[in-house]
Scaffold this motif. Sequence first.
Motif, PDB file in Angstrom:
ATOM      1  N   SER A 158      -4.806   5.440  -9.750  1.00 20.90           N
ATOM      2  CA  SER A 158      -4.125   4.526 -10.695  1.00 20.90           C
ATOM      3  C   SER A 158      -4.885   3.125 -10.345  1.00 20.90           C
ATOM      4  N   GLN A 159      -5.824   2.970  -9.447  1.00 22.04           N
ATOM      5  CA  GLN A 159      -6.714   1.704  -9.247  1.00 22.04           C
ATOM      6  C   GLN A 159      -7.296   1.553 -10.354  1.00 22.04           C
ATOM      7  N   PRO A 209     -12.055  -0.574  -4.417  1.00 19.08           N
ATOM      8  CA  PRO A 209     -11.352  -1.728  -3.640  1.00 19.08           C
ATOM      9  C   PRO A 209     -10.355  -1.041  -3.029  1.00 19.08           C
ATOM     10  N   SER A 210      -9.681  -0.033  -3.384  1.00 15.04           N
ATOM     11  CA  SER A 210      -8.568   0.400  -2.460  1.00 15.04           C
ATOM     12  C   SER A 210      -8.969   0.939  -1.121  1.00 15.04           C
ATOM     13  N   ASP A 241      -5.601  -7.952  -1.498  1.00 12.82           N
ATOM     14  CA  ASP A 241      -6.872  -8.102  -1.261  1.00 12.82           C
ATOM     15  C   ASP A 241      -7.418  -7.671  -2.789  1.00 12.82           C
ATOM     16  N   LYS A 252       0.856  10.452  -9.002  1.00 10.00           N
ATOM     17  CA  LYS A 252      -0.433   9.536  -9.124  1.00 10.00           C
ATOM     18  C   LYS A 252      -0.478   8.698  -7.776  1.00 10.00           C
ATOM     19  N   THR A 253      -1.700   8.865  -7.129  1.00  7.04           N
ATOM     20  CA  THR A 253      -1.642   8.186  -6.009  1.00  7.04           C
ATOM     21  C   THR A 253      -2.529   6.773  -6.367  1.00  7.04           C
ATOM     22  N   VAL A 254      -2.603   6.068  -5.211  1.00  8.30           N
ATOM     23  CA  VAL A 254      -3.160   4.382  -5.422  1.00  8.30           C
ATOM     24  C   VAL A 254      -4.760   4.740  -5.954  1.00  8.30           C
ATOM     25  N   THR A 306      -2.668   7.670   3.431  1.00  9.72           N
ATOM     26  CA  THR A 306      -1.533   7.264   2.736  1.00  9.72           C
ATOM     27  C   THR A 306      -2.026   6.502   1.429  1.00  9.72           C
ATOM     28  N   MET A 329       0.837  -1.124  -0.068  1.00  9.64           N
ATOM     29  CA  MET A 329      -0.028   0.083   0.078  1.00  9.64           C
ATOM     30  C   MET A 329       0.837   1.375   0.034  1.00  9.64           C
ATOM     31  N   THR A 330       1.659   1.339  -1.055  1.00  8.42           N
ATOM     32  CA  THR A 330       2.538   2.570  -1.255  1.00  8.42           C
ATOM     33  C   THR A 330       1.842   3.574  -2.261  1.00  8.42           C
ATOM     34  N   PRO A 331       1.951   5.005  -1.959  1.00  7.14           N
ATOM     35  CA  PRO A 331       1.486   5.765  -2.865  1.00  7.14           C
ATOM     36  C   PRO A 331       1.426   5.816  -4.363  1.00  7.14           C
ATOM     37  N   GLU A 332       2.675   5.114  -4.731  1.00  3.43           N
ATOM     38  CA  GLU A 332       2.928   4.869  -6.011  1.00  3.43           C
ATOM     39  C   GLU A 332       2.629   3.410  -6.388  1.00  3.43           C
ATOM     40  N   GLY A 333       1.653   3.137  -7.224  1.00  7.54           N
ATOM     41  CA  GLY A 333       1.375   1.842  -7.698  1.00  7.54           C
ATOM     42  C   GLY A 333       0.844   1.002  -6.425  1.00  7.54           C
ATOM     43  N   ALA A 334      -0.042  -0.005  -6.724  1.00  4.43           N
ATOM     44  CA  ALA A 334      -0.650  -0.443  -5.585  1.00  4.43           C
ATOM     45  C   ALA A 334       0.324  -1.552  -4.804  1.00  4.43           C
ATOM     46  N   SER A 340      -8.099  -4.956  -4.327  1.00  8.54           N
ATOM     47  CA  SER A 340      -7.694  -3.722  -5.053  1.00  8.54           C
ATOM     48  C   SER A 340      -6.109  -4.335  -5.336  1.00  8.54           C
ATOM     49  N   ASN A 394      -0.361  -5.613   1.472  1.00  6.55           N
ATOM     50  CA  ASN A 394      -1.869  -6.216   1.560  1.00  6.55           C
ATOM     51  C   ASN A 394      -2.150  -6.837   0.225  1.00  6.55           C
TER      52      ASN A 394
END
Lengths: 117, 117, 158, 158
Positions: free
Chosen positions: C154-155, D23-24, B27, C149-151, C38, B1-6, B29, B25
């Motif tokens: 980009s999800q 999801p996130s 899950d 870009k955040t999660v 986060t 769960m980092t800001p860049e890329g899941a 997402s 994690n």
Amino acid sequence: MTPEGALPIDVEPAAEAVIVRPHGNVDLSTSPDLRAALQEAVARKQPHTIVDLSQVGYMDSSGVATLVEALQLARRSNGDLILCGLTDRVQSIFQIARLDAIFQIAQTLEDAMGGDT
Amino acid sequence: MTPEGALPIDVEPAAEAVIVRPHGNVDLSTSPDLRAALQEAVARKQPHTIVDLSQVGYMDSSGVATLVEALQLARRSNGDLILCGLTDRVQSIFQIARLDAIFQIAQTLEDAMGGDT
Amino acid sequence: MMAMMKTAMDQPADIRIQVLSCPSLLAPVRQAIEAWCTLAGAIDAERGRIGLAIDEALTNIIRHGYDHRPDGKIYIDLRRDSTSLQFIIEDEARQVPLSEIRSRDLDEIRPGGLGVHLIREVMDEAVWSHRPQQGMRLMLRKNLVETSKTVLESQHDT
Amino acid sequence: MMAMMKTAMDQPADIRIQVLSCPSLLAPVRQAIEAWCTLAGAIDAERGRIGLAIDEALTNIIRHGYDHRPDGKIYIDLRRDSTSLQFIIEDEARQVPLSEIRSRDLDEIRPGGLGVHLIREVMDEAVWSHRPQQGMRLMLRKNLVETSKTVLESQHDT
Ligand SMILES: Nc1ncnc2c1ncn2[C@@H]1O[C@H](COP(=O)(O)OP(=O)(O)O)[C@@H](O)[C@H]1O
Ligand SMILES: Nc1ncnc2c1ncn2[C@@H]1O[C@H](COP(=O)(O)OP(=O)(O)O)[C@@H](O)[C@H]1O
């Protein structure tokens, strides 16, 4: 934050000192427990009251207020209050509150016991 | 769960094996990221695909489903899939899902590499 | 994923938490908010400071707004746009004159009076107001350090 | 602290979370729920299992209810009485025939079909229903192992 009782706190006697060690988060829900433990510790009238914060992951201004109050209480009975073992997160609230200059802050419990602050 | 890329995932070649190591994690997402990494790893057609789960603190059934799918994919290309380094929490979902018997599960990465499951 | 990009205040918040004014509920709320920060692009150092500032706002509502009554309602909306995180905190408590909400002089060493100082120190914007019918409203804004870009952006929707 | 002891369903929940079907957002919601479980008296081993079961319920809503649309609303109420924790999860999604919500045979090795099994395995009660106007409702109950005093009950209102 254990199911039984809000904030577990050890209070240990030491040479010319009493050590108070809370385990958990200090916020509005648990600062009354810390307050009670600190009052009891200061009432032992040892020269030094040492608050070991190494087991505290989170503290808010109600925790800081409790420590300020205990510092004043200790000074009134000619003692001092020394903080030690601050985690980064707890350190940061003292900095934002600009209270890091007001408290005696030791790196470790050993430093606090040796008066090395 | 980092800001860049899941979900950051390392994919490392090893002797007769490829090691896949997700960090974070797994899950709903992030399981698509794991799925893509596993497909790429299995496509390398090494005898063993090793999934090192030591850096995964949480996994739900979408993660488990992704691993089941990769296992089937590996078998179809005459390879196998070995899991290792399961944290207690991840171990527990395999038990509740009664899938601990279906996967080859090694204690450590070394055990997995040595075929010691 | 356009839905997550809409951030006008009339769009639904990512997360809206309704919590009773009971001190022991502060910890779970703080954890959710910090985890969301986060995801929404805050760096680690900011995340903890934001959690602290919101804890201080909730603590003030419990103490000064609800006078420690544990059954008052507090609402917290978590929203974001590409450059900032926004937190809207509303209650159904006493409406105090807005001039009363101020931080004390930090040179005075006494317990209390730190909360508002901490909130203003951490946040880029903090605006208290009265809600139309009853209660108070606090709008907090924290600018993101990086606008990468955040999660959440980009999800994949899979 | 009488207010926290009222647990009839018409009393306000300790915490009510409204979250978008993205999801996130599952991770912050899971963290808040798990932290609340500990406060409410769940032991550590239960806490993680409860977080998992609720994640599975939310995942199913996102996948089967909202077909991966990320802007649907999901509501989660956290309630308790002296012997159990209750979770009410509601959505505004498709109303599927309740007979469709069943777990598959675990002997079949294939991805999917585990969520409902996990929910039933972890919880002491799991009841799906249709909400009056639209959407689904899932009531989950988890009995507490010990009925000893919890933080929420012993909480001082200070
Ligand atoms: N939500 C609120 N409702 C009513 N009054 C508030 C609220 N938040 C802050 N205040 C007022 O602002 C003052 C300063 O708050 P703060 O800096 O947190 O210090 P403290 O709460 O320790 O007095 C409080 O004493 C109170 O009068
Ligand atoms: N919230 C829901 N809305 C609609 N259908 C659902 C929901 N939850 C479960 N289902 C149905 O129950 C079935 C079993 O769900 P589950 O055990 O989680 O496995 P999977 O989701 O992998 O198929 C799903 O395939 C779906 O048809």
